[in-house]
Write a protein that holds these residues in place. Sequence first.
Motif, short mmCIF file in Angstrom:
data_model
loop_
_atom_site.label_atom_id
_atom_site.label_comp_id
_atom_site.label_asym_id
_atom_site.label_seq_id
_atom_site.Cartn_x
_atom_site.Cartn_y
_atom_site.Cartn_z
N ILE A 143 0.82 -1.21 0.00
CA ILE A 143 0.00 0.00 0.00
C ILE A 143 0.85 1.27 0.00
N ILE A 144 2.17 1.16 0.20
CA ILE A 144 3.00 2.36 0.07
C ILE A 144 3.08 2.82 -1.38
N LEU A 145 2.75 1.92 -2.31
CA LEU A 145 2.90 2.24 -3.72
C LEU A 145 2.08 3.46 -4.15
N PRO A 146 0.76 3.52 -3.89
CA PRO A 146 0.02 4.71 -4.33
C PRO A 146 0.49 6.01 -3.68
N PHE A 147 0.92 5.96 -2.42
CA PHE A 147 1.40 7.17 -1.74
C PHE A 147 2.68 7.68 -2.40
N GLN B 58 2.26 8.93 -6.02
CA GLN B 58 1.66 10.26 -6.08
C GLN B 58 2.69 11.34 -5.73
N ASP B 59 3.58 11.07 -4.78
CA ASP B 59 4.52 12.08 -4.31
C ASP B 59 5.73 12.25 -5.24
N PHE B 60 6.15 11.17 -5.90
CA PHE B 60 7.40 11.25 -6.64
C PHE B 60 7.25 11.07 -8.15
#
Length: 410
Positions: free
Chosen positions: A256-260, A263-265
Amino acid sequence: MTTPAPMTKAQLFLTFLKLGCMAFGGPAAHLVLFYQYFVQQKAWLSEHEYSHLLALAQILPGPTSSQVGIAIGYHLHGYRGALFAWLGFTLPSALLMCLAAFLGLRFSNTLNHQFFHVVQLIVLAVVAWAFWQMMRSFCKTPIQYVLMILSAIFVYVVNISINQILVIICAAFIGFIFYYFKNFQAALKPEPAQQNQKRIEPISSHPIKWSWLWLIGFFVPFIVLPLFSESGHNLLWHSLESFYRTASFVFGGGHIILPFLHQDFVSTGQISNQNFDLGYAITQLMPGPLFSFATYLGALLPMTSSALVNAILATIAIFLPSFFLLFGLLPYWRRLMQYQIIFSMLQTVNSAVAGLLLCLLIQMSQKYVLQWLDLVFVICVIALLRSKFPVWLSLIGSFGVYYAVLICIG
């Protein structure tokens, strides 16, 4: 029954270093590995103690298996033990991901379009499989399915930088409302049914003297890092804030870190989509925690003049919330176990988190699936991931076969 010899700090580090080199298969496999070694083989922890530490790690945001490792180290040797356990378990995957980033920077220009296209499809298959597992685990009722779908729609339609955080906050509030609504209904019944729930009794209490300082420390970066970002060196402080915030709001596992982070990088143009997908695909082949993907991204971000320093800073930033939360909450675990509202809020948050992964899955499918052969390939990779074949063998083998097919027909 003989009492096992106490584990020294050096043994603790070397043990976790060994486990970090052989911990393939994701968090579920890591937790089984910890249980077999620390409870069954060495008896350094009892069943009761291990279940206690596992229960706390499962309700906290962040990497569950790494947090269990940190908690084991803390339980055995205090703060230094927690640091040695984390360092030993994380070091192998962090070093490998750092090496992958350096090699990727050097050779990415020599790789053709078909290579990156197959990598993107493999990432799509991994995300699809992770979403399926997450949905089956976190969505048990129609309301949870509705919450998952609404979360995905909101993130897909509302294009603002804090849309994912808003989803998690709203989901927690909905869990809060559901908890009190159920209690209100139960209070109207003359003889409420008592459910026999197995409660995990806490182990001996941890020192409480300084625990509140750790909890304050958890919130300080949310204030300090944005202030530094405004004062200068925007990329450095923005990147550190992104890694720290991601780990602080992530529930449900490493995927689940993938979408965060995307989006940020990636959405902001700091890292190319190709390099991002390549790193995430490589992460699936590595032992240890999936959060080591941050090490790879850190090496690609020009936060300072040294790529190695950048990788170290990113790794520390994404794991730091786990230390703050564990050190701050372990002494209060006896009280936390009595508040069922926490578990009610966690259920709705997990459903919303599944929605975030669903949204990413839809967006990736729109970009990556270009022909019917791509869809067939993704389905085949998912089938391999469901099988008993090793993950590394499934991904490398499927990549080689489909890459050869594209070269032949292209």
